[in-house]
Design an enzyme around this catalytic site. Structure first.
Site, PDB file in Angstrom:
ATOM      1  N   HIS A 102      27.782  82.836  96.376  1.00 49.84           N
ATOM      2  CA  HIS A 102      27.326  81.886  97.395  1.00 49.84           C
ATOM      3  C   HIS A 102      27.865  82.279  98.773  1.00 49.84           C
ATOM      4  O   HIS A 102      28.731  83.157  98.894  1.00 49.84           O
ATOM      5  CB  HIS A 102      27.788  80.471  97.051  1.00 49.84           C
ATOM      6  CG  HIS A 102      27.335  80.003  95.696  1.00 49.84           C
ATOM      7  ND1 HIS A 102      27.875  78.898  95.065  1.00 49.84           N
ATOM      8  CD2 HIS A 102      26.400  80.499  94.846  1.00 49.84           C
ATOM      9  CE1 HIS A 102      27.285  78.727  93.892  1.00 49.84           C
ATOM     10  NE2 HIS A 102      26.395  79.680  93.734  1.00 49.84           N
ATOM     11  N   HIS A 168      27.420  72.779  81.469  1.00 47.48           N
ATOM     12  CA  HIS A 168      26.814  73.815  82.308  1.00 47.48           C
ATOM     13  C   HIS A 168      25.635  74.434  81.582  1.00 47.48           C
ATOM     14  O   HIS A 168      25.692  74.663  80.381  1.00 47.48           O
ATOM     15  CB  HIS A 168      27.854  74.897  82.651  1.00 47.48           C
ATOM     16  CG  HIS A 168      27.377  75.879  83.683  1.00 47.48           C
ATOM     17  ND1 HIS A 168      26.640  76.993  83.348  1.00 47.48           N
ATOM     18  CD2 HIS A 168      27.515  75.907  85.030  1.00 47.48           C
ATOM     19  CE1 HIS A 168      26.350  77.674  84.453  1.00 47.48           C
ATOM     20  NE2 HIS A 168      26.873  77.025  85.490  1.00 47.48           N
TER      21      HIS A 168
END
Length: 420
Positions: A102, A168
């Site tokens: 990111h 997740h």
């Protein structure tokens, strides 16, 4: 009836049929004294001595945090860690932002994440997965790559990882080892971790830790340069701390995962024609890339040929960094995207999120309600909606008066499943 979805910072109220099934985690109240609970966990950890006894005054200490796309309350956890380690001078700490692939965070974002006092008094760095000079090789993985981790983390005398545990969509559960791998790994290692074979493995899914290659590689990498201490929390829909899990990495994480699984894995009796989901609101719904998680949660209970409606604000766009949008433009259909990604010669970072999205889209139609333009949503091969109620009325013409609807107001903070 009206249901409020977690959306941005304010929420989004939608009208749904009275027959809709609302699927939410078993609500847990926030801890009455969060700081006392965290301090108690630091002083009575799982599987290791108290934190303050493990760290020497001369140690260089690295604290790894999750980036701004995660709701980990590091503005609380990090100051409490620093208080507990007050015998260590502040100049001997470094906070490493586990960005994975990111973007970097800005100073203002760090203040939001950590508080101004921490930003002004402790050195903070963003992990740069693309800059090999900032990384150190710590071994080779049986999954077929060399392992590079942030050099300042590797060279620290004492290593702490913080995090937030939730189910997740391909690692089974977040938190724990994932703070390190992929949080502070190099791009070469991250690409192997997220390759098409790993992400496409049936065991790489919500709530599953056993035989899950993604979780196995994360654990393997952590063993090569293991954090000396883990501090993870669980949160409710209001982002309040509901549990604290601290101590030895694997034992403390396992305890946290069992706690989460008990409260958020919700069984449904059947699949639905339509599933409305969020992406858990801010900060998780900052961009469409992250919103794939909400779509994936809905995918667990939507029928083949059904429809998913995902409400995600996307204040950070698609985003405009990384390769997510670029990969989506490389083919014309989700099936063609899957074939491209599954070709062993193809490798681009961010392909894992596109792969998961394409799998969902070959199963069901996906509408997106967001601040994005219709053109941006369509560029991602998704269908825009500006009025979820109107879209439901249109879908009823397709599925009939008996159309079944489920709603996940908290998105991937709830993981529904159908025993099939």
């Amino acid at each position: 009836m009206k249901v409020t979805l977690s959306y941005g910072k304010q929420g989004l109220t939608v009208d749904v049929p009275d027959t809709a099934v609302v699927v939410e985690p078993r609500h847990l109240a926030g801890l009455p004294d969060e700081k006392a609970a965290v301090v108690n966990a630091l002083r009575h950890p799982i599987g290791c001595p108290p934190l303050c006894e493990m760290v020497k005054p001369t140690d260089r200490v690295a604290i790894v945090i999750s980036d701004i796309t995660r709701p980990t309350p590091n503005h609380k956890l990090v100051p409490w860690l620093l208080e507990e380690l007050s015998h260590v001078p502040l100049e001997q700490f470094v906070i490493i932002n586990g960005t994975g692939t990111h973007r970097d965070q800005t100073r203002d974002e760090f203040i939001q994440m950590l508080g101004e006092w921490v930003v002004d008094n402790v050195r903070i760095i963003n992990n740069n997965c693309h800059d090999k000079s900032t990384q150190a090789k710590v071994g080779s993985s049986r999954f077929g790559c060399d392992v590079y981790l942030n050099k300042e983390y590797v060279e620290a005398d004492f290593r702490i990882v913080t995090g937030f545990i939730e189910p997740h969509f391909f690692a089974g559960f977040s938190g724990g080892p994932k703070g390190i791998m992929p949080g502070i790994a190099g791009i070469e290692t991250i690409l192997a971790f997220h390759n098409a074979r790993m992400i496409g493995d049936p065991a790489a899914t919500w709530g599953n830790m056993e035989g899950n290659p993604v979780q196995e590689m994360s654990r393997e990498v952590n063993r090569m340069c293991k954090p000396d201490f883990m501090l993870n929390v669980t949160l409710n829909g209001n982002k309040q701390i509901t549990g604290v899990f601290a101590g030895e990495l694997f034992a403390a994480h396992a305890a946290g995962c069992e706690f989460v699984k008990e409260h958020v894995m919700i069984r449904c009796d059947h699949r639905f024609d339509v599933v409305i989901t969020s992406n858990s609101g801010y900060p998780l719904d900052q961009n469409l890339y992250q919103a794939v998680k909400g779509m994936s949660a809905a995918h667990q209970i939507v029928r083949r040929g059904g429809t998913i409606i995902c409400a995600a604000e996307c204040s950070d766009g698609l985003p405009n960094h990384g390769n997510y949008a670029k990969i989506l433009q490389m083919r014309k259909t989700p099936q063609e995207i899957l074939e491209m990604i599954n070709d062993p010669s193809f490798q681009m970072f961010d392909q894992w999120q596109v792969q998961k999205q394409a799998v969902i889209q070959t199963w069901a139609d996906v509408y997106v309600y967001s601040e994005l333009s219709d053109a941006d949503i369509e560029r991602a091969m998704l269908k825009p909606t500006r009025d979820i109620g109107q879209t439901l009325r249109e879908l009823q013409a397709k599925y009939g008066d008996a159309m079944s609807v489920a709603v996940l107001p908290l998105g991937p903070l709830t993981i529904p499943y159908v025993a099939e």
